[in-house]
Design a protein around this motif. Structure first.
Motif, mmCIF file in Angstrom:
data_model
loop_
_atom_site.group_PDB
_atom_site.id
_atom_site.type_symbol
_atom_site.label_atom_id
_atom_site.label_comp_id
_atom_site.label_asym_id
_atom_site.label_seq_id
_atom_site.Cartn_x
_atom_site.Cartn_y
_atom_site.Cartn_z
ATOM 1 N N GLN A 1 0.826 -1.232 0.042
ATOM 2 C CA GLN A 1 -0.133 -0.103 -0.005
ATOM 3 C C GLN A 1 0.764 1.207 0.102
ATOM 4 O OE1 GLN A 1 -2.506 0.309 3.197
ATOM 5 N NE2 GLN A 1 -3.956 1.898 2.389
ATOM 6 N N GLN A 2 1.717 1.180 0.797
ATOM 7 C CA GLN A 2 2.890 2.327 1.020
ATOM 8 C C GLN A 2 3.421 2.567 -0.566
ATOM 9 O OE1 GLN A 2 5.847 1.788 3.866
ATOM 10 N NE2 GLN A 2 5.964 4.029 4.071
ATOM 11 N N LEU A 3 3.803 1.252 -1.172
ATOM 12 C CA LEU A 3 4.655 1.748 -2.459
ATOM 13 C C LEU A 3 3.815 2.111 -3.550
ATOM 14 C CD1 LEU A 3 7.298 -1.082 -2.043
ATOM 15 C CD2 LEU A 3 7.608 1.210 -2.050
ATOM 16 N N GLY A 4 2.396 1.674 -3.546
ATOM 17 C CA GLY A 4 1.291 2.168 -4.486
ATOM 18 C C GLY A 4 1.264 0.947 -5.302
ATOM 19 N N TYR A 5 1.563 -0.291 -4.654
ATOM 20 C CA TYR A 5 1.153 -1.458 -5.755
ATOM 21 C C TYR A 5 -0.279 -1.578 -5.655
ATOM 22 C CZ TYR A 5 6.112 -2.818 -5.294
ATOM 23 O OH TYR A 5 7.542 -3.068 -5.305
ATOM 24 N N ARG A 6 -0.772 -2.385 -6.753
ATOM 25 C CA ARG A 6 -2.319 -2.327 -7.269
ATOM 26 C C ARG A 6 -2.684 -3.557 -6.457
ATOM 27 N NH1 ARG A 6 -3.653 -0.500 -13.201
ATOM 28 N NH2 ARG A 6 -2.922 1.632 -12.960
ATOM 29 N N ARG A 7 -1.740 -4.596 -6.033
ATOM 30 C CA ARG A 7 -2.144 -5.733 -5.552
ATOM 31 C C ARG A 7 -0.970 -6.232 -4.748
ATOM 32 N NH1 ARG A 7 -0.089 -10.472 -8.307
ATOM 33 N NH2 ARG A 7 0.954 -10.021 -10.072
ATOM 34 N N THR A 8 -1.295 -7.161 -3.813
ATOM 35 C CA THR A 8 -0.138 -7.610 -2.779
ATOM 36 C C THR A 8 0.485 -8.655 -3.481
ATOM 37 O OG1 THR A 8 -1.704 -7.022 -1.123
ATOM 38 C CG2 THR A 8 0.004 -8.394 -0.377
ATOM 39 N N VAL A 9 1.653 -8.441 -3.984
ATOM 40 C CA VAL A 9 2.596 -9.667 -4.677
ATOM 41 C C VAL A 9 2.876 -10.503 -3.542
ATOM 42 C CG1 VAL A 9 4.475 -9.814 -6.249
ATOM 43 C CG2 VAL A 9 3.172 -7.716 -6.234
#
Length: 325
Positions: A307-315
């Motif tokens: 969330q902090q890095l702006g990823y759209r999904r949790t890899v």
């Protein structure tokens, strides 16, 4: 497509990162080439000496390393607080250990007075250098470039020595950090070129064992063990050295035994504190690098970092949930 390095490194999420550089075509350019019979093992000493020297210049601490015949593993700690405390002169001196600097920085160190505009230009440049001296990419560049030049000069050739891009994994919590440290330190045992951690040449664990047995200070550049997290905790790895060495020794014995389902009763208590199943720990000690993507940690920390890095999904969520809880 690989993610940009700036999208993988966030000091706010974690200061710990696992980095891997491999020789081009994974050739044995730092060991004995089985095809030609040539022995380049002395280059492993080049790498070990260089990376520990760089750690005294950069605001980056080496937590663990293993220099193998065709690749190098590093666990690095970004010490942003240290870099912020550097004076103008200290930052320039550190940069000059690696590069020539500018005419203004050279004049400043010689004690010459600078005009206001020259001083302003110098200060702006030094802030750029300060940022670079806490940047993992610049650390790896200064390490790999130097070794490549020396090796090419020795071989009287040109061209790439390392693969173009080093691999980086962010270690988000104690569980991921401990697993990665042990994975790196046990590389020679997994490869069958060492029987015990204390006989693993060109690894951090060999130095740690000698430090523990001789009760000596840490080697400059090698990040110390500070003990378990507590109030007023000094800077260092959040484990006790003796507990970590016990864990590495126990894990190494299981790797050598080659028995997939066998878990002895005397499991190191540090695994209980980290809440990691012994069977999952042994699996990670064999396959840490291949099982995780760029971010490694418990499910809670992984979601927060994404969330902090702006990823759209949790890899990599499923794998982290299974192995790290």
């Amino acid at each position: 497509m690989p993610r940009a390095r700036k999208a993988q490194v966030a000091v706010e999420a974690t200061p710990y990162y696992h980095c891997v550089s491999r020789c081009v075509r994974r050739a044995f350019l730092c060991g004995q080439d089985p095809l030609t019979g040539q022995d380049f093992s002395h280059r492993r000493a080049w790498i070990e000496t260089r990376l520990l020297k760089l750690a005294t210049v950069f605001a980056l601490d080496v937590c663990a390393y293993a220099v193998m015949s065709n690749h190098v593993h590093l666990v690095l700690h970004i010490n942003q607080a240290e870099a912020d405390q550097w004076s103008l002169r200290s930052t320039i001196e550190r940069w000059h250990h690696l590069f020539k600097g500018t005419i203004f920085s050279q004049r400043y160190l010689q004690g010459e007075s600078l005009r206001d505009i020259e001083q302003q230009i110098l200060e702006e440049q030094v802030e750029i250098w300060r940022a670079r001296l806490q940047d993992i990419s610049w650390f790896m560049r200064c390490l790999n470039e130097d070794i490549a030049r020396r090796a090419n000069l020795e071989d009287n050739c040109t061209g790439r020595f390392w693969e173009g891009r080093f691999k980086s994994q962010a270690l988000l919590d104690e569980q991921a950090l401990a697993a990665c440290l042990a994975y790196v330190d046990l590389n020679p045992i997994r490869a069958g070129i060492a029987k015990m951690p204390e006989t693993s040449d060109f690894t951090s664990v060999r130095i740690r064992v000698r430090q523990y047995l001789n009760d000596t200070d840490n080697l400059p550049g090698l990040f110390p063990f500070a003990g378990y997290p507590r109030q007023d905790m000094p800077v260092g790895l959040p484990f006790r050295l003796e507990d970590y060495l016990e864990l590495v020794d126990w894990t190494g014995r299981q790797l050598r035994a080659g028995k997939k389902g066998h878990i002895p009763e005397n499991v190191p208590p540090i695994l209980d504190r980290l809440a990691i199943e012994p069977k999952h720990w042994l699996y990670m000690s064999r396959s840490f690098e291949s099982q995780f993507k760029g971010l490694v940690g418990t499910a809670f920390n992984l979601k927060a970092a994404c969330q902090q890095l702006g990823y759209r999904r949790t890899v990599g969520l499923g794998r982290c949930q299974m192995l790290l809880g």
